[in-house]
Design an enzyme around this catalytic site. Structure first.
Site, PDB file in Angstrom:
ATOM      1  N   ARG A 686       0.627  -1.028   0.391  1.00 34.59           N
ATOM      2  CA  ARG A 686       0.564  -0.022   0.101  1.00 34.59           C
ATOM      3  C   ARG A 686       0.355   1.024  -0.004  1.00 34.59           C
ATOM      4  NH1 ARG A 686      -5.615  -0.557  -0.020  1.00 34.59           N
ATOM      5  NH2 ARG A 686      -5.727   0.973   0.274  1.00 34.59           N
ATOM      6  N   LYS A 691       5.243   4.017   4.932  1.00 36.31           N
ATOM      7  CA  LYS A 691       6.218   2.815   4.405  1.00 36.31           C
ATOM      8  C   LYS A 691       7.832   3.231   3.670  1.00 36.31           C
ATOM      9  CE  LYS A 691       2.372  -0.160   3.723  1.00 36.31           C
ATOM     10  NZ  LYS A 691       2.729  -0.939   4.858  1.00 36.31           N
TER      11      LYS A 691
HETATM   12  C1  NBG Z   1      -1.018  -4.282   8.865  1.00 35.74           C
HETATM   13  C2  NBG Z   1       0.465  -3.759   9.610  1.00 35.74           C
HETATM   14  C3  NBG Z   1       1.276  -4.330   9.160  1.00 35.74           C
HETATM   15  C4  NBG Z   1       1.341  -6.002   9.970  1.00 35.74           C
HETATM   16  C5  NBG Z   1       0.009  -5.717   9.339  1.00 35.74           C
HETATM   17  C6  NBG Z   1      -0.403  -7.636   9.170  1.00 35.74           C
HETATM   18  C7  NBG Z   1      -2.965  -2.503   9.982  1.00 35.74           C
HETATM   19  C8  NBG Z   1      -3.949  -1.548  10.632  1.00 35.74           C
HETATM   20  N1  NBG Z   1      -2.154  -3.131  10.038  1.00 35.74           N
HETATM   21  O1  NBG Z   1       2.890  -4.025   9.493  1.00 35.74           O
HETATM   22  O2  NBG Z   1       1.046  -2.253   8.713  1.00 35.74           O
HETATM   23  O3  NBG Z   1       2.144  -6.673   8.695  1.00 35.74           O
HETATM   24  O4  NBG Z   1      -1.185  -5.079   9.579  1.00 35.74           O
HETATM   25  O5  NBG Z   1      -0.593  -7.885  11.057  1.00 35.74           O
HETATM   26  O6  NBG Z   1      -3.268  -3.239   8.210  1.00 35.74           O
END
Ligand code: NBG
Length: 956
Positions: A686, A691
Site C-alpha cells: 500500500r 512506508k
Molecule cells: C498492518 C500493519 C502491517 C502488518 C499487518 C498484519 C494494519 C492496521 N496493520 O505491518 O501495518 O504486517 O497489519 O499484521 O493494517
C-alpha cells in the site's frame, strides 16, 4: 470520583412490548413466518450443508410489527428464551426427543440417503469430466453438443470451479460433523478483511488435483492455466491485515484446528486501480460478484436479525423474577432491523499425502450479506409510492455493499460502525447458537469458545456478548464479565495514532443505545478496579479510561479491546515490545505483563512458494523433497547447497524465468520491455507516507542523476537496475495519490532517456493485488521494506520476498528485525535510524536544528526545476521533507539509504556470492510460516487442539 453514567441514554416514548414467544417446530417442519405487511419469509429448520445446526427457534426479538405465525409445527409453544436458559453450571431444560418408532422409520430413510451420497474426489479423468460437462450443460446452460468451441473461458473456469466446490462441500460436511462429534473447543477468527485472492489454484494446490485436472481439461481442449487466469481476486481486504487473515485460514485448516472465519461479504472489495494519462491513480469499482462466485454457498437457512437504533427499556419486576434476571438486565427495542444472510466459503487444508485424499479438514469462512427485513412496503406501494416502497429494502443492502478502502487509517463514518455491528451481531449469534447446541452450562463458554478480535474492528463483540449474557440469559454482571474476558483475545496491528479507532459516544448511543450503556458499565467497573489498585494516581484513570473526555466524547476501541480480552498480542517482536511501552503502557501496570505477548506474523508456504513459484519449488523439491510445505523449517537442509555451483546455476535460471514471466505482463499492461539481465528491485505494498515509497523514488532520481554524470567507461561498470513499484492509495489520501503520480512521472522521464538505456528502468505495475503479488514476488532480486523505524508493525511481504529467493534492503523495523536474526546480518542490507531515536529526531526537526541531507537536496532541486513535470504540483512532496515537516525522517535516512544501495550493487556484481546469500536466506526462513504463528496462537492464547476429522467416524 467516577461518574456512573451508564443510564444516560435518553428514553424515547415506549410502545407497549409485544414480545411473543415463538413456537418450536417439529423436526420435519419449517417455520413460515409471515412478515410485516404480509411479505413472507421461510426459515428452514432442515439443515443442509456443513453447519447442520442452525437454530430451530427464532431469535428473541422484539419486533414491534412482526408476528411470526407457525404452520404445522405439531409441538406446543415453548418460550425460546427459557429453552436456551442456562445456569453457569448446566442446562436447565433439554430438547424434546422423538420416539423410538419415529427413529427406526428415519433410520431406513437415512440409509437410502447414505447410499446415494457422492464420493469426495475423482481419481480418474472421466469422473471429473462428467461433473464438468454436467455443470457446463445444467448450471451454466451451455450445450456440450457444440464441443469446446461452444464454451468461453469464463464458462469453463466456472464449471471447473463448481465441480470442485461440489466435492469440497463433502469434506466440509464431514469436517463439521467431526467437530460436532468430538465437541472440543473451537476458535473463531473475526476479521473485517479476508484478502483471499484466487481460489481455483490454491484449492488444486492443497488437494494435489492439479495434474488430474490439467490432463482431464487438456483432453477436452482446455488449458487449466488459462482458466485459472479468468478468476477475479476475492479482494475483501486492503493489505497485510486482510492477507494475514487469509494465510491464517489456510494454516488453521492445514493443521486441523476446528476453526471458523467470520467476515463481511462486500459486494465491492478493494477498487481496481488504473493509471490515467497523467500517471495518476484512477479508481474503478470492482464488482467481483457480478458474474457470480462459484466458491460460495448461499445459506438461506442461516440468517440473523440485526437491530439498529431504537431505545432501551427496563424489565418489569415481575418479569425479572419470573425469568430469573439480574438487576442489570435491560431490553433493547425498536429501531430498524436487517437480516444478515450467511454465505459460506469452504477452506480446505493442504493434504500432505499426494495421490490419495483421505478425509481432511475443510473449515468454513462465513461471510455475511445484508438483506432487508422488509422486502417491500405494500402499504406505500398501494398508495402509489412505488420508489418509497422499496427504498428501505435498498438501504439495508448498503451495509455490506462496500469495503472501506483505507489501510492503517481510521474513518469515523456511521456506515462503517453499522457494518461492524452488523457483522458482530450475526457472528456472535451464530457462535453462541453452536455453543448452545452442546447443551453445556454458560460457565463452560471460555473452555469451548475462543474468539480472536483481529484489530479493533470487531471490538463491539465485547459489549454484545455481555448484552446477550446479561439481558437475554439473565446473568449478573459479575457472573458474565469473566466469561466475556475468557472468550476474547485481541491482536493489535498498528501503533500509528491515525489508525486507532475512536467512535463518537453520540453515534454509538444513536445506533446501539444498549451497547453504549454497557460500555459505560464496563468502564465504571474497570475504573473502580483501577482506582482501588492505584488510589493516588488520578491521571491514570483519565489515560486508561475507555471513554475519552473532551469537546466530543469518544470511545477508545483499543482500550475496550484490551479491557475485554484475556490476551493481547502484537505481530512482531519489536512491535509487541513497542505497544507495551507506548499505547498500552498503562495497561501493563493495571493488568500485569502476562496479558501481553508477541506472536510474530507468518505466511503460508503453500500459496507463497508452491503456488506462486513452481520453478523454485521444483528445484527445492529435487534436493529435499516436499516436507517443507508442511514444516517450513525443513528448508534448512537446503543450506548445504548454498555453495553448490550447479545448484546455484539452476537457481539463477529459475529466477530468470520468473523475471521473464513478469516482463511479459509488464509489456502487456505498460508497453515497457524490461531488461531481464538487470538487478530487479521491488517495492510493492500500500502507498503510505510511513512506508516511504518517497525514499525509494528519490533514491531512483539520485541514481539517474549520477548515471547521467558518468563517462561511458564508468557506465560500463554499472550494475543495471529495474525499479518496480506497485500499490494502491486510499482514494481520499491525497499525498499517497501524489506519490503514485510522481513515480509515474519519474518513470516516464527515465525510461525515455537514451543516456541511461539498459542501465535504469522504472515501472509502476498497476492494480497490485494478491494474484499480481504471486507474479511479482518470485521475480525479485531485492525488495524494499524501508518504513520509518517503529511504524511498520510487522510487514509480511518481507517474508514472501525472501522465501522467493531475494534479499532485503530495509530499516530496523517490524519483522525485518527477526528476519535478520534468522538469516544473518550478512544476508540483508539494513540501514537507517533506530526506533528509539525517532522521537528525538522529530523533536530536532520541529525546532529547526536539522539541515536537509545534501544528496536529497540535489534531488529536491531537480524536482523543483520541473524536470518531472509541474514543479509546483510536486512541491507538496518536497515540502514534506523540509525541516520541520519531515515527520517520516526521509532526510535523516537518505544518506544511509544510498550507501546501502551501493552495497547492494557491489554484492550483486558477484553473482555466485549473491546466489549463495539467497539460498542461505531461504534455508533459514522456516520460522516465518503461518503454521508456526497459528500453533503459537493455539497454544498460548486459544488453548485449542487439532481435531482428527476421522476420529470416531466408525463409532456410529
Ligand atoms: C498492518 C500493519 C502491517 C502488518 C499487518 C498484519 C494494519 C492496521 N496493520 O505491518 O501495518 O504486517 O497489519 O499484521 O493494517
Amino acid at each position: 470520583m467516577i461518574p456512573r453514567t451508564c443510564r444516560q441514554v435518553t428514553s424515547q416514548p415506549r410502545p407497549p412490548s409485544v414480545y411473543k414467544s415463538h413456537p418450536l417446530p417439529s423436526i420435519h417442519s419449517s417455520i413460515f413466518s409471515i412478515q410485516r405487511q404480509g411479505s413472507m419469509s421461510l426459515t428452514h429448520t432442515h439443515q443442509f450443508g456443513p453447519d447442520r445446526d442452525a437454530d430451530p427457534s427464532p431469535q428473541p426479538s422484539d419486533r414491534t410489527s412482526t408476528r411470526p405465525t407457525s404452520i404445522d409445527t405439531g409441538t406446543p409453544p415453548i418460550n425460546p428464551r427459557r429453552f436456551h436458559k442456562r445456569t453457569p453450571t448446566g442446562l436447565s431444560k433439554r430438547r424434546p426427543s422423538i420416539s423410538a418408532a419415529e427413529d427406526a422409520a428415519l433410520e431406513s430413510i437415512d440409509n437410502l440417503w447414505k447410499s446415494l451420497s457422492l464420493t469426495p474426489y475423482w481419481s480418474t479423468s472421466p469422473e471429473f469430466q462428467k461433473d464438468f460437462i454436467r455443470h457446463v450443460e445444467t448450471s451454466l446452460a451451455h450445450s456440450a453438443l457444440l464441443g469446446v468451441r461452444g464454451v468461453d473461458i469464463w464458462t469453463a473456469y466456472f464449471a471447473t470451479s463448481l465441480a470442485l466446490r461440489d466435492r469440497l462441500i463433502l469434506h466440509w460436511n464431514m469436517t463439521q460433523q467431526a467437530h460436532t462429534r468430538v465437541d472440543r473447543k473451537r476458535v473463531y477468527y473475526l476479521s473485517l478483511e479476508f484478502l483471499l485472492g484466487r481460489t481455483l489454484s490454491s484449492t488444486l494446490t492443497n488437494l494435489h488435483l492439479q495434474p488430474l485436472l490439467a490432463k482431464a481439461l487438456a483432453d477436452l481442449g482446455l488449458d487449466l492455466a488459462q482458466l485459472g487466469d479468468a478468476e477475479p481476486d476475492a479482494a475483501l481486504g486492503n493489505g497485510g491485515l486482510g492477507r494475514l487473515a487469509a494465510c491464517f485460514l489456510d494454516s488453521l485448516a492445514t493443521l486441523n484446528y476446528p476453526a471458523w472465519g467470520y467476515g463481511v461479504r462486500y459486494d465491492y472489495g478493494i477498487f481496481r486501480q488504473e493509471i490515467g494519462g497523467e500517471g495518476e491513480q484512477v479508481e474503478v469499482a470492482e464488482g467481483w460478484l457480478s458474474s457470480g462466485y462459484p466458491w460460495e454457498v448461499r445459506r438461506e437457512d442461516v440468517r440473523v436479525l440485526v437491530r439498529f437504533g431504537g431505545w432501551v427499556e427496563d424489565v418489569g419486576a415481575e418479569e425479572r423474577e419470573r425469568e430469573e434476571m439480574s438487576k442489570e438486565a435491560r431490553r433493547w427495542v425498536g429501531g430498524e432491523e436487517v437480516w444478515a444472510v450467511a454465505y459460506d466459503v469452504p477452506i480446505p487444508g493442504y493434504v500432505p499425502t499426494e495421490g490419495n485424499h483421505p478425509n481432511h479438514t475443510t473449515n468454513n469462512l462465513r461471510l455475511w450479506s445484508a438483506k432487508p427485513a422488509i422486502e417491500f412496503d405494500f402499504q406505500r406501494f398501494n398508495r402509489g409510492e412505488y420508489e418509497e416502497s422499496v427504498r428501505d429494502a435498498q438501504r439495508a443492502g448498503t451495509i455490506s455493499a462496500v469495503l472501506y478502502p483505507n489501510d492503517n487509517v481510521y474513518v469515523g463514518k456511521e456506515l462503517r460502525l453499522k457494518q461492524q455491528y452488523f457483522w458482530i451481531r450475526a457472528s456472535l449469534y451464530d457462535i453462541l447458537r453452536r455453543f448452545r447446541k452442546t447443551e453445556r452450562g454458560w460457565g463452560e463458554l471460555p473452555r469451548q469458545v475462543a474468539i480472536q478480535l483481529n484489530d479493533t474492528h470487531p471490538t463491539l463483540a465485547v459489549p454484545e456478548l455481555l448484552r446477550v449474557l446479561v439481558d437475554e440469559e439473565g446473568m449478573a454482571y459479575e457472573e458474565a464479565w469473566p466469561l466475556v474476558v475468557g472468550v476474547f483475545a485481541h491482536t493489535n496491528h498498528t501503533v500509528l495514532p491515525e489508525a486507532l479507532e475512536r467512535w463518537e459516544v453520540g453515534m454509538i448511543q444513536r445506533l446501539l443505545p444498549r451497547h453504549m450503556e454497557l460500555i459505560y458499565l464496563i468502564n465504571w467497573h474497570f475504573l473502580s478496579d483501577v482506582s482501588k489498585k492505584f488510589p493516588d494516581d488520578r491521571e491514570l484513570l483519565g489515560r486508561v479510561s475507555i471513554i475519552e473526555e473532551g469537546h466530543v466524547k469518544m470511545v477508545r476501541m483499543a482500550h475496550l479491546a484490551v479491557v475485554g480480552s484475556h490476551k493481547v498480542n502484537g505481530v512482531a517482536e519489536l512491535h509487541s515490545d513497542l505497544i507495551t511501552k507506548t499505547i498500552f503502557k498503562d495497561f501493563v501496570r493495571v493488568f500485569g505483563r502476562d496479558r501481553f505477548l508477541n506472536v510474530t506474523n507468518g505466511i503460508t508456504p503453500r500459496r507463497w512458494l508452491y503456488q506462486a513459484n513452481p520453478g523454485l519449488t521444483a528445484l527445492i523439491q529435487s534436493k529435499i523433497g516436499t516436507k517443507f510445505l508442511t514444516d517450513l523449517t525443513a528448508l534448512h537442509e537446503l543450506g548445504q547447497y548454498a555453495t553448490d555451483k550447479e545448484f546455484g546455476k539452476r537457481w539463477r535460471e529459475v529466477k530468470y524465468r520468473n523475471k521473464q514471466r513478469l516482463a511479459a505482463h509488464v509489456l502487456e499492461v505498460s508497453g515497457i520491455a524490461l531488461n531481464c539481465d538487470a538487478l530487479w528491485d521491488v517495492q510493492v505494498k500500500r502507498i503510505h507516507e510511513y512506508k516511504r515509497q518517497t525514499l525509494n523514488i528519490y533514491g531512483v532520481v539520485s541514481r539517474w542523476l549520477r548515471l547521467r554524470a558518468m563517462s561511458p567507461a564508468e557506465k560500463r561498470n554499472v550494475v543495471p537496475r529495474v525499479c518496480i513499484f506497485g500499490g494502491k492509495a486510499a482514494p481520499g489520501y491525497r499525498m499517497a495519490k501524489l506519490i503514485i503520480k510522481f513515480i509515474n512521472a519519474v518513470a516516464r522521464v527515465v525510461n525515455a532517456d537514451p543516456e541511461v538505456e539498459g542501465l535504469l528502468q522504472v515501472v509502476f505495475v498497476p492494480d497490485y493485488n494478491v494474484s499480481k503479488a504471486e507474479l511479482i514476488i518470485p521475480a525479485n532480486d531485492i525488495s524494499e521494506h524501508i518504513s520509518t523505524a517503529g511504524t511498520e508493525a510487522s510487514g509480511t511481504s518481507n517474508m514472501k520476498f525472501v522465501l522467493n529467493g531475494g534479499l532485503i534492503i530495509g530499516t530496523v523495523d517490524g519483522a525485518n528485525v527477526e528476519i535478520v536474526r534468522e538469516i544473518g546480518e550478512e544476508n540483508i542490507f539494513l540501514f537507517g535510524n533506530l526506533a528509539e531515536d525517532v522521537e528525538d529526531l522529530r523533536f530536532a526537526h520541529r525546532y529547526g536544528k536539522v539541515r536537509m541531507d545534501p544528496g536529497l537536496e540535489v534531488v529536491v532541486r531537480e524536482i523543483e526545476k520541473g524536470t518531472f513535470g509541474d514543479g509546483r504540483e510536486f512541491g507538496e512532496l518536497v515540502e514534506a521533507v523540509r525541516g520541520d515537516r519531515d515527520h517520516y525522517l526521509i532526510s535523516d535516512d537518505f544518506g544511509a539509504y544510498l550507501h546501502a544501495q551501493d552495497l547492494v550493487d557491489e554484492a550483486y556484481r558477484d553473482q555466485a556470492g549473491w546466489t549463495q546469500k539467497c539460498i542461505t536466506a531461504v534455508s533459514k526462513m522456516g520460522f516465518f510460516s503461518s503454521d508456526r504463528s497459528i500453533r503459537e496462537y493455539a497454544e498460548k492464547i486459544w488453548e485449542v487442539e487439532p481435531v482428527d476429522v476421522n476420529d470416531g467416524v466408525d463409532d456410529d
